[in-house]
Design a protein around this motif. Structure first.
Motif, PDB file in Angstrom:
ATOM      1  N   SER A  87       0.947  -0.990   0.007  1.00 44.69           N
ATOM      2  CA  SER A  87      -0.109  -0.148   0.034  1.00 44.69           C
ATOM      3  C   SER A  87       0.943   1.270   0.116  1.00 44.69           C
ATOM      4  O   SER A  87       1.869   1.227   0.744  1.00 44.69           O
ATOM      5  N   ALA A  88       0.548   1.955  -1.088  1.00 43.11           N
ATOM      6  CA  ALA A  88       1.246   3.232  -0.976  1.00 43.11           C
ATOM      7  C   ALA A  88       0.659   4.521  -0.202  1.00 43.11           C
ATOM      8  O   ALA A  88      -0.672   4.484   0.015  1.00 43.11           O
ATOM      9  N   ASP A  89       1.595   5.587   0.203  1.00 43.23           N
ATOM     10  CA  ASP A  89       1.041   6.574   1.193  1.00 43.23           C
ATOM     11  C   ASP A  89       0.396   7.655   0.229  1.00 43.23           C
ATOM     12  O   ASP A  89       0.929   7.989  -0.622  1.00 43.23           O
ATOM     13  N   VAL A 115       0.516  11.280  -0.774  1.00 35.64           N
ATOM     14  CA  VAL A 115       1.577  12.455  -1.039  1.00 35.64           C
ATOM     15  C   VAL A 115       0.782  13.582  -1.161  1.00 35.64           C
ATOM     16  O   VAL A 115      -0.139  13.860  -2.183  1.00 35.64           O
ATOM     17  N   ALA A 163      10.890   8.575  -6.712  1.00 32.22           N
ATOM     18  CA  ALA A 163      10.392   7.889  -5.746  1.00 32.22           C
ATOM     19  C   ALA A 163       8.941   8.424  -5.564  1.00 32.22           C
ATOM     20  O   ALA A 163       8.086   7.456  -5.450  1.00 32.22           O
ATOM     21  N   GLN A 164       8.904   9.585  -5.339  1.00 28.52           N
ATOM     22  CA  GLN A 164       7.523  10.114  -5.234  1.00 28.52           C
ATOM     23  C   GLN A 164       6.707  10.139  -6.290  1.00 28.52           C
ATOM     24  O   GLN A 164       5.317   9.846  -6.111  1.00 28.52           O
ATOM     25  N   GLN A 204       6.448   7.315  -8.202  1.00 29.29           N
ATOM     26  CA  GLN A 204       6.114   5.929  -8.017  1.00 29.29           C
ATOM     27  C   GLN A 204       5.096   6.051  -6.613  1.00 29.29           C
ATOM     28  O   GLN A 204       4.079   5.021  -6.734  1.00 29.29           O
ATOM     29  N   GLU A 205       5.063   6.838  -5.522  1.00 33.56           N
ATOM     30  CA  GLU A 205       4.501   6.913  -4.601  1.00 33.56           C
ATOM     31  C   GLU A 205       2.976   7.104  -4.850  1.00 33.56           C
ATOM     32  O   GLU A 205       1.966   6.711  -4.379  1.00 33.56           O
ATOM     33  N   GLY A 239       1.165   4.477  -7.177  1.00 29.50           N
ATOM     34  CA  GLY A 239       0.696   3.503  -6.309  1.00 29.50           C
ATOM     35  C   GLY A 239      -0.378   3.838  -5.398  1.00 29.50           C
ATOM     36  O   GLY A 239      -1.399   3.100  -5.269  1.00 29.50           O
ATOM     37  N   TYR A 240      -0.305   5.020  -4.893  1.00 32.92           N
ATOM     38  CA  TYR A 240      -1.748   5.541  -3.964  1.00 32.92           C
ATOM     39  C   TYR A 240      -2.914   5.563  -4.880  1.00 32.92           C
ATOM     40  O   TYR A 240      -3.901   4.927  -4.542  1.00 32.92           O
ATOM     41  N   ASP A 285      -3.882   2.155  -5.784  1.00 36.51           N
ATOM     42  CA  ASP A 285      -4.628   1.448  -4.434  1.00 36.51           C
ATOM     43  C   ASP A 285      -5.846   1.921  -4.175  1.00 36.51           C
ATOM     44  O   ASP A 285      -6.989   1.078  -3.907  1.00 36.51           O
TER      45      ASP A 285
END
Length: 121
Positions: free
Chosen positions: A17-19, A21, A31-32, A34-35, A38-39, A42
């Protein structure tokens, strides 16, 4: 061996699970990015496949993912952080569970507009 497998199974959902942002804290790093992706993936899956809505079709999922990514990109240009923070608080941290970038963008725009209006006859 069994304990390692059990630990791996327990940690898998957490890693997957992504956070959320905050758009104004987004630095553009890979990295962000992808975050954020992903969020969005999800959240859309949870809303359209795992909840009361039964609209878990690839076309719906991709459409909503794209819509949320567009909304995120627009929110990175938000001018009023206080309004944006309040919208995020209301829709992500409060009793409502409507923490999508699309909803946040829509409500941010409505609140910016309403903030400039005055009651008149």
């Amino acid at each position: 061996m069994k304990s390692l497998l059990a630990i791996a199974i327990l940690l898998t959902p957490l890693a997957a699970s992504a956070d959320f942002v905050h758009p104004l804290d987004f630095d553009g790093s890979e990295a962000q990015k992808q975050e954020v992706l992903g969020y969005i993936e999800d959240r859309v899956k949870a809303d359209y496949c795992d909840g009361q809505l039964d609209m878990c079709q690839p076309s719906n999922l991709r459409m909503m993912e794209k819509q949320n990514l567009r909304a995120f990109k627009m929110l990175t240009q938000a001018k009023d952080r206080a309004i944006l923070d309040k919208v995020i608080e209301d829709y992500c941290e409060g009793g409502l569970d409507m923490c999508t970038y699309d909803t946040i963008n829509m409500m941010y725009n409505q609140n910016v507009k309403a903030n400039q209006e005055k009651l008149a006859w």
